[in-house]
Enzyme design. Structure first.
Site, short mmCIF file in Angstrom:
data_model
loop_
_atom_site.label_atom_id
_atom_site.label_comp_id
_atom_site.label_asym_id
_atom_site.label_seq_id
_atom_site.Cartn_x
_atom_site.Cartn_y
_atom_site.Cartn_z
CE LYS A 1 40.94 80.08 36.90
NZ LYS A 1 42.36 80.22 37.30
NE ARG B 1 42.61 82.98 30.67
CZ ARG B 1 42.51 81.68 30.98
NH1 ARG B 1 41.41 81.02 30.70
NH2 ARG B 1 43.51 81.07 31.57
NE ARG C 1 47.67 73.58 31.99
CZ ARG C 1 46.74 74.48 32.35
NH1 ARG C 1 45.78 74.13 33.19
NH2 ARG C 1 46.78 75.70 31.89
NE ARG D 1 48.96 79.63 32.06
CZ ARG D 1 48.96 78.58 32.87
NH1 ARG D 1 50.08 77.92 33.11
NH2 ARG D 1 47.85 78.17 33.43
#
Ligand code: ADP
Ligand code: AMP
Length: 221
Positions: free
Chosen positions: A13, A88, A160, A171
């Site tokens: 994305k 989300r 990250r 996630r």
């Protein structure tokens, strides 16, 4: 043109948004980036969300909605935007629709960048971002010219914190449980557009541009 990008973590994305913001001169709003900045700057909000993000959980809707509401008040997004990482959850999607409706606006499209879990894991484990502006790289698919250094601004590349494998599994589970229902939600509204995210970045970009060109004809945007 009011666009949202949906897809699992690591679908590409951010990679695509980077190209689209140049193509269409649209402001880019990524809630994950905004939250990471709060964590880094140790704001009150940052302290509240730090542990949730480190575990790969979702920040509670109230906090997300407050943050997005104030971001959508800013001047740069009044004529259009690309939203990445928001909505989300269904309540977030409903709040966004209500907000836009109250301003006489609507979403132009929800672009779903679809990538299976195995590929997500490969992409996330190789993802590197620069400390300065989160420019994106992948150790195998899109390596920087010099190891560990951003081609664009010379800053250091890092992994990250939430890209560690055990966090990525959480996630992905959050995506399947809470975000995937948005696919049917936007499909029912007739604004879902699916893009095969497994293809190389240039091919995905070409597909999205073609989708947007069609939308512009249909929607008069
Ligand atoms: P998201 O914003 O959806 O979490 P990113 O844009 O950060 O995903 O992409 C995740 C990783 O995969 C990055 O390291 C990026 O360089 C790489 N990547 C993005 N798109 C592709 C693609 N189409 N093919 C291969 N690798 C990709
Ligand atoms: P991202 O950069 O989009 O992968 O987001 C990183 C993290 O920020 C997520 O794992 C969540 O903890 C948090 N986050 C970002 N956007 C949202 C959202 N819309 N709702 C809930 N949590 C979010």
């Amino acid at each position: 043109m009011n666009l949202i990008l949906i897809g699992p973590p690591g679908a590409g994305k951010g990679t695509q948004a980077d190209k689209l913001r140049d193509d269409f001169k649209l402001p880019y709003v990524a809630t994950g980036e905004i939250f990471r900045a709060h964590v880094q700057n140790e704001t009150e909000l940052g302290r509240e969300v730090k542990a949730i993000m480190a575990d790969g959980g979702l920040v509670p809707d109230e906090l997300v909605l407050e943050l997005v509401a104030s971001r959508l008040d800013e001047d740069d997004v009044q004529d259009g935007f690309i939203l990445d990482g928001f909505p989300r959850t269904i309540p977030q999607a409903e709040a966004l629709s209500e907000r836009l409706e109250s301003e006489g606006r609507h979403l132009t499209a929800a672009l779903l960048i679809d990538v299976p879990d195995e590929e997500v894991i490969k992409r996330i484990s190789g993802r590197r971002v620069c400390v300065k502006a989160e420019h994106l790289y992948h150790v195998d698919y899109d390596p920087p010219k010099n190891d560990g250094v951003c081609d664009q601004d010379g800053s250091r590349l890092i992994q990250r914190d939430d890209d560690r494998p055990e966090v990525v599994r959480n996630r992905l589970a959050e995506y399947h449980d809470n975000t995937e229902p948005l696919i049917a939600y936007y499909d029912e509204q007739g604004i879902l557009r699916r893009v095969d995210g497994t293809r190389p970045p240039v091919a995905v970009h070409d597909h999205i541009r073609a989708v947007i060109a069609t939308l512009k004809l249909e929607d008069n945007v």
